[in-house]
Design a protein around this motif. Structure first.
Motif, short mmCIF file in Angstrom:
data_model
loop_
_atom_site.label_atom_id
_atom_site.label_comp_id
_atom_site.label_asym_id
_atom_site.label_seq_id
_atom_site.Cartn_x
_atom_site.Cartn_y
_atom_site.Cartn_z
N ASN A 182 0.86 -1.19 0.00
CA ASN A 182 0.00 0.00 0.00
C ASN A 182 0.90 1.25 0.00
N ARG A 183 1.01 1.89 -1.17
CA ARG A 183 1.94 3.02 -1.31
C ARG A 183 1.64 4.15 -0.33
N GLY A 184 0.37 4.45 -0.13
CA GLY A 184 0.01 5.52 0.78
C GLY A 184 0.44 5.24 2.20
N VAL A 185 0.20 4.01 2.67
CA VAL A 185 0.60 3.63 4.02
C VAL A 185 2.12 3.67 4.16
N LEU A 191 -5.91 5.18 4.93
CA LEU A 191 -5.32 4.62 3.73
C LEU A 191 -5.21 3.10 3.74
N SER A 192 -5.23 2.48 4.92
CA SER A 192 -5.11 1.03 5.00
C SER A 192 -6.48 0.37 4.89
N THR A 198 -7.08 -4.05 8.67
CA THR A 198 -5.66 -4.02 9.01
C THR A 198 -5.27 -2.74 9.74
N VAL A 199 -6.24 -1.94 10.17
CA VAL A 199 -5.93 -0.63 10.76
C VAL A 199 -5.08 -0.78 12.02
N GLY A 200 -5.46 -1.68 12.91
CA GLY A 200 -4.70 -1.85 14.14
C GLY A 200 -3.26 -2.24 13.88
N THR A 201 -3.06 -3.17 12.96
CA THR A 201 -1.70 -3.59 12.62
C THR A 201 -0.94 -2.48 11.93
N MET A 240 -8.02 10.86 2.15
CA MET A 240 -7.75 11.42 3.46
C MET A 240 -8.55 12.70 3.73
N SER A 241 -8.94 12.86 4.97
CA SER A 241 -9.58 14.09 5.43
C SER A 241 -10.74 14.51 4.53
N ASN A 242 -11.62 13.54 4.24
CA ASN A 242 -12.80 13.81 3.41
C ASN A 242 -12.45 14.44 2.06
#
Length: 509
Positions: A300-303, A437-438, A442-445, A504-506
């Motif tokens: 994931n390029r953004g992450v 972005l994730s 998988t947000v927690g990880t 991101m951010s709406n």
């Protein structure tokens, strides 16, 4: 009349005529992501929408079979929009009532729980005398905590713990562990054993910090930047709290007051979150254990860009937080007899340095709130982060040389406060980027892995700064931190120019 009746009959028959079964409708409505979180109504409409949003459970996952049906998409437009880049006009997309009460409780708990992080750093002068160690060795009192945090965070990331276990449970366990290991430092232990205890304190804190960000994110969708900024502001204030205790009298032979009081505060913090901070109405999808989670995030390029920018930011932040007390104490010693602290004696000089350090670290909370607000409401996460990085980098470049040149405290203290407010301000935005972005399971990880990598970088910086000081002077150590903000700005510009910035951010990026 007959024509009207015929129209009513047609309307009544319309669901079936379009292939939509009433039972399917109800089944689909019951499998919306919030139904497991808030309870399934016995009949459609049994609960008003605001009750469905209120929440009293933990995490929830939507049914795979319902998600795959066309009925689900037709009946639940909100869910589709909330996972995409658009905005929903559904009232259920609004942040829920009571969220600021939860945020206040949670942020207060974070202040108390993370006070153990710098409890040894705040009394490093006394501990150096206790064990007969120098600056480089005393740096281990902080870097060992960070190493422990990294090891704990990596284990959580590999095991997907942050996406499998309730964040409240992780938080409570981490607070109990941190309180116990931290208190043992005050026992009659030698320096190597103290380093082990600090390592275990850091490993325990890895159960506190990342789950906090995930937990509060379940309460905020539109105002997530401000919410995460508040939590990380709590981290700033909690990190500064031991310095306040020292400044208030925990100096000299009474340094154990700092150790014991921060341990007690950590226990209180764990109980507060476990008892009073439920999961909110925007739970992330519940994950299953998979060794592919980290490879998914790496693709994931953004992450990846957000995580690398976070690492660059951490190079500067923990260099400031770890060594500012020594930097300012050295300045006061050099300026003995001039301005504040002149002729007041060693004890008063230590207290003054501790109080200034408390202000520099603690004021970061204000910066987090401000940057979070402009990120959510005005200019987006990328532009807000670039602004904070530019300010903090400029302050780092200016503070050390001015300090070494003997600039007056009337100039240095405001500059240091500005630096402290900006250095941590963008931290919450990097965390918010990870949540947006994730993939939602998988947000927690993603948060845990981001922090593990970031704190790995801090260990290198903490060790390197005393070496720079020995080769030059304390005044030039701050210039050594400037590459962090510069690299961070470059990475965030790359993220802002990428297509994923729209998530991101709406849509503000």
């Amino acid at each position: 009349m007959g024509e009207i009746k015929g129209r009513k009959d047609d309307a009544a028959a319309s669901p079936a005529s379009h292939g939509i079964n009433i039972a399917d409708q109800r089944a689909a409505r019951r499998t919306r992501p919030w139904d497991e979180e808030f309870g399934t109504p016995a009949e459609d409409g049994a609960k008003p929408e605001h009750e469905l949003r209120r929440g009293r459970g933990n995490t929830a996952a939507s049914s795979a079979s319902a998600r795959g049906s066309t009925t689900f998409a037709a009946l639940d437009i909100y869910h589709d929009l909330s996972e995409g880049t658009g905005r929903s006009t559904d009232r259920s997309n609004a942040d829920p009532p009571g969220r600021y009460r939860v945020l206040a409780i949670h942020a207060s708990a974070v202040v108390l729980g993370l006070a153990t992080w710098f409890s040894a750093t705040a009394v490093s002068t006394q501990l150096k005398e206790r064990w007969g160690i120098g600056d480089t060795a005393s740096g281990l009192l902080t870097s060992s905590v960070n190493i422990g945090f990294v090891v704990g965070a990596v284990l959580q990331a590999v095991l997907n713990m942050a996406d499998l276990v309730r964040p409240q449970v992780l938080y409570f366990a981490g607070c109990v562990g941190a309180a116990g290991w931290n208190a043992l430092v005050a026992a009659p232990v030698n320096f190597p054993m103290a380093i082990i205890l600090r390592f275990l304190t850091g490993a325990s804190l890895s159960l506190v910090y990342p789950p906090s960000l995930k937990l509060i994110s379940t309460w905020f969708k539109n105002g997530r930047g401000v919410a995460l900024g508040t939590i990380i502001g709590g981290l700033s204030l909690g990190s500064a709290l031991p310095h306040l205790i020292v400044g208030a009298g925990g100096v000299g032979d009474r340094w154990r007051i700092v150790t014991y009081s921060t341990s007690i505060l950590a226990l209180i913090s764990g109980v507060m979150v476990l008892a009073f901070v439920p999961t909110g109405p925007f739970p992330f999808s519940k994950a299953k254990f998979s060794l592919q989670t980290i490879p998914r995030l790496a693709r994931n390029r953004g992450v990846v860009l957000a995580t690398l920018a976070y690492c660059a930011h951490m190079w500067e932040l923990y260099g400031l937080w770890t060594w500012f007390l020594s930097l300012y104490t050295d300045y006061l010693e050099v300026q003995e007899g001039e301005g504040l602290g002149g002729g007041t004696g060693d004890l008063s000089r230590k207290r003054l340095a501790s109080l200034v350090t408390f202000g520099v670290v603690g004021i970061g909370g204000i910066g987090c709130l401000f940057i979070g607000w402009i990120a959510d409401a005005k200019i987006g996460r990328c532009s807000a982060s670039i602004t904070a990085l530019a300010v903090s980098g400029s302050c780092a470049a200016a503070y050390g040389p001015l300090s070494g040149a003997g600039a007056p405290q009337s100039l240095l203290i405001p500059l240091a406060l500005l630096w402290g407010s900006a250095a941590v301000a963008e931290s919450a935005q990097f965390s918010a980027m990870a949540t947006e972005l994730s993939d939602q399971d998988t947000v927690g990880t993603a948060l845990t892995l981001q922090m593990a990598l970031g704190f790995t970088v801090t260990v290198v910086g903490i060790f390197a700064i005393p070496l720079v000081e020995e080769a030059t002077s304390w005044g030039w150590t701050t210039v050594f931190l400037v590459p962090g903000p510069l690299l961070g700005i470059g990475l965030i510009i790359a993220l802002k120019l990428s297509p994923c910035a729209a998530k991101m951010s709406n849509g503000k990026g």
